[in-house]
Design a protein around this motif. Structure first.
Motif, PDB file in Angstrom:
ATOM      1  N   SER A 111      -0.371  -1.108   1.136  1.00  0.00           N
ATOM      2  CA  SER A 111       0.521  -0.692   0.061  1.00  0.00           C
ATOM      3  C   SER A 111       0.137   0.673  -0.496  1.00  0.00           C
ATOM      4  O   SER A 111       1.005   1.464  -0.844  1.00  0.00           O
ATOM      5  CB  SER A 111       0.515  -1.720  -1.079  1.00  0.00           C
ATOM      6  OG  SER A 111       1.322  -2.824  -0.756  1.00  0.00           O
TER       7      SER A 111
ATOM      8  N   ASP B  73       1.965   0.065  -6.720  1.00  0.00           N
ATOM      9  CA  ASP B  73       3.353  -0.353  -6.554  1.00  0.00           C
ATOM     10  C   ASP B  73       3.423  -1.352  -5.410  1.00  0.00           C
ATOM     11  O   ASP B  73       3.305  -0.986  -4.244  1.00  0.00           O
ATOM     12  CB  ASP B  73       4.225   0.865  -6.264  1.00  0.00           C
ATOM     13  CG  ASP B  73       5.680   0.509  -5.994  1.00  0.00           C
ATOM     14  OD1 ASP B  73       6.041  -0.680  -6.170  1.00  0.00           O
ATOM     15  OD2 ASP B  73       6.439   1.405  -5.606  1.00  0.00           O
TER      16      ASP B  73
ATOM     17  N   THR C 174       5.798  -2.884  -4.131  1.00  0.00           N
ATOM     18  CA  THR C 174       6.984  -2.831  -3.270  1.00  0.00           C
ATOM     19  C   THR C 174       6.770  -1.913  -2.072  1.00  0.00           C
ATOM     20  O   THR C 174       7.591  -1.903  -1.150  1.00  0.00           O
ATOM     21  CB  THR C 174       8.209  -2.351  -4.056  1.00  0.00           C
ATOM     22  OG1 THR C 174       8.020  -0.985  -4.469  1.00  0.00           O
ATOM     23  CG2 THR C 174       8.451  -3.230  -5.275  1.00  0.00           C
ATOM     24  N   SER C 175       5.700  -1.151  -2.073  1.00  0.00           N
ATOM     25  CA  SER C 175       5.413  -0.234  -0.970  1.00  0.00           C
ATOM     26  C   SER C 175       4.697  -0.985   0.151  1.00  0.00           C
ATOM     27  O   SER C 175       3.657  -1.596  -0.066  1.00  0.00           O
ATOM     28  CB  SER C 175       4.551   0.924  -1.462  1.00  0.00           C
ATOM     29  OG  SER C 175       4.141   1.740  -0.388  1.00  0.00           O
TER      30      SER C 175
END
Length: 372
Positions: free
Chosen positions: A255, A325, A327-328
Motif C-alpha cells: 500500500s 491510505d 485504498t492504495s
C-alpha cells in the motif's frame, strides 16, 4: 543543564516513479508527490483528538516508556537516569532539533514519550533500487553488523478513519555503517560486482507484523551513508501476503512506501564513532537532499526520540506513526529475491546503481523451501 543528548528522525515519505538513489533524477517523483499531496491530508493532526479519546495515545506512552526502560535494563544503565525529550517544531530541516528545555527525573512519562507530530505515507508506483523481496520476518535485523543500536517503534494508522491498522507487515531495509546494502550486487553498492557473495546476504533487512494497536518494532543499527543521498531507512507496508515456514514473507500487495531520515547533528555524532568513521564517502546533508526538502515543505515528518544512555554509543530509541491510505494497492518489482538457495538478481528490475560504501558486511543465506 541538558541531561542527555537526543535523536531526531525525520521521515520523508513521498510519491513518485522510483525512490531517489545516487544518479537518479528526482524531479519526476517530486512532481508526482506534490500532485498527490495536493488532494491528500497532510498528516495525522486531524486524528489527535480521536486517538486520545480512544485511549490509543495513553497506550502508546506506556509502550514507549516500557521499551526505553527495558533497553536501559539490558544495557545496565540506571533506570532513574533522566531522559531528554527534545524537538524543535519550527523547522524540519534545522541542523539540530535539540531543545533548550531541561528534563529531569520528575518529568512525567506522558510528556517524555508522547507524540507531537505525525506524517503520511504517500503511494508510489515503485519503490526504487535495492529492494529485495522474500526477506525474513524478524524483529532483530542486525545479524553480525557493527554500529550504534537503534530501536525503532513504528505505528500504522488509517488516515481515513484514524484507527490503528493491525495485521499489516511493515518492512524496513537500509545500508550498513559503511554504506553497503545486503542482497544486491551492483556497480553502485560497496565494491560493486567484485563481491558476488553479497547477493546472499540479509543483514539490516526484515519485516514485522503490526499488532492490535498497529505497532511493529525493530532492533537495528543506525544506518551509515553513501554519496548522493542523505542518511535514510526505507519502509514498506505490505498486506495479504504469506508468511512461509522458513520464516520469510512474500506475495500480497504494497500500500505504501517511504523513507526515514535523521537529525543532521545526530548523524555527525554517529559518523565520528567506530566503524562509521572509516567511511570516506561524501556525506549528503538533509538540506541537500531534494526528496527530504520537498517533504519538509508540506508536512512535519520529524519523529520523536531519546538516547538510551548518557551518550550516542549506548543506542537510540525512536518512534513514528505512519498515516497511510488503505485504498492504495500496488505490486512492485525488486532488485533481487531471496530463496532457499540464496539471493537471485532480477535482471529486469532496472534497479541498483549509484555510489555505495565499503563492502564490510556479511550475512547468512536462508534455509527451507523458497517462497512460491
Amino acid at each position: 543543564m541538558q541531561l542527555i543528548n537526543t535523536l531526531t528522525i525525520a521521515a520523508t515519505l513521498f510519491a513518485g516513479n522510483v525512490l531517489a538513489h545516487p544518479g537518479h533524477d528526482a524531479r519526476n517523483e517530486i512532481a508526482e508527490r506534490a500532485a498527490f499531496m495536493k488532494h491528500s491530508k497532510k498528516d495525522l493532526s486531524h486524528c489527535a483528538a480521536k486517538m486520545k479519546a480512544r485511549g490509543l495515545e495513553a497506550k502508546n506512552i506506556a509502550r514507549r516508556t516500557a521499551v526505553a526502560k527495558d533497553a536501559r535494563k539490558r544495557r545496565g544503565i540506571n533506570a532513574r537516569s533522566p531522559y531528554i525529550k527534545a524537538r524543535d517544531l519550527a523547522t524540519v530541516l534545522n541542523t539540530t532539533h535539540l531543545s533548550s528545555v531541561d528534563y529531569d527525573t520528575t518529568t512525567s512519562e506522558s510528556i517524555l514519550f508522547s507524540s507531537n507530530n505525525s506524517c503520511i505515507l504517500s503511494p508510489e508506483v515503485t519503490q526504487g533500487p535495492y529492494y529485495v523481496s522474500g526477506e525474513y520476518v524478524r524483529e532483530d535485523i542486525t545479524e553480525d553488523q557493527e554500529g550504534i543500536d537503534l530501536i525503532l517503534d513504528t505505528q500504522v494508522i488509517d488516515v481515513a478513519t484514524c484507527d490503528p491498522v493491525p495485521d499489516a507487515m511493515v518492512e524496513i531495509w537500509h545500508c550498513n555503517s559503511t554504506g553497503v546494502y545486503s542482497g544486491v550486487v551492483a556497480s553502485g553498492n560497496g565494491v560493486g560486482t567484485l563481491d558476488a557473495t553479497n547477493i546472499n546476504n540479509t543483514f539490516l533487512r526484515g519485516l514485522q507484523p503490526t499488532d492490535a494497536e498497529g505497532v511493529a518494532q525493530f532492533n537495528t543499527l543506525f544506518p551509515g551513508h553513501y554519496t548522493g543521498r542523505a542518511t535514510h531507512i526505507h519502509v514498506l507496508a505490505h498486506f495479504n501476503g504469506t508468511s512461509y515456514p522458513n520464516g520469510t514473507y512474500g506475495g500480497g500487495y504494497v500500500s505504501h512506501v517511504g523513507q526515514l531520515f535523521f537529525d543532521q547533528d545526530l548523524i555527525t555524532q554517529v559518523e565520528a564513532t567506530g566503524v562509521y568513521a572509516t567511511n570516506t564517502q561524501e556525506i549528503t546533508a538533509n538540506s541537500e537532499d531534494s526528496i527530504m526538502s520537498e517533504e519538509a515543505a508540506t508536512t512535519d515528518p520529524v519523529i520523536e526520540y531519546s538516547l538510551i544512555g548518557d551518550d550516542i554509543t549506548a543506542g537510540v530509541f525512536g518512534w513514528i506513526a505512519f498515516g497511510i491510505d488503505l485504498t492504495s494497492q500496488q505490486t512492485i518489482s525488486s532488485a533481487a529475491s531471496l530463496y532457499a538457495s540464496g539471493g537471485v538478481a532480477n535482471a529486469n528490475s532496472g534497479m541498483g546503481g549509484g555510489p555505495g560504501g565499503n563492502s564490510t558486511g556479511n550475512g547468512t543465506a536462508p534455509t527451507g523451501a523458497p517462497p512460491s
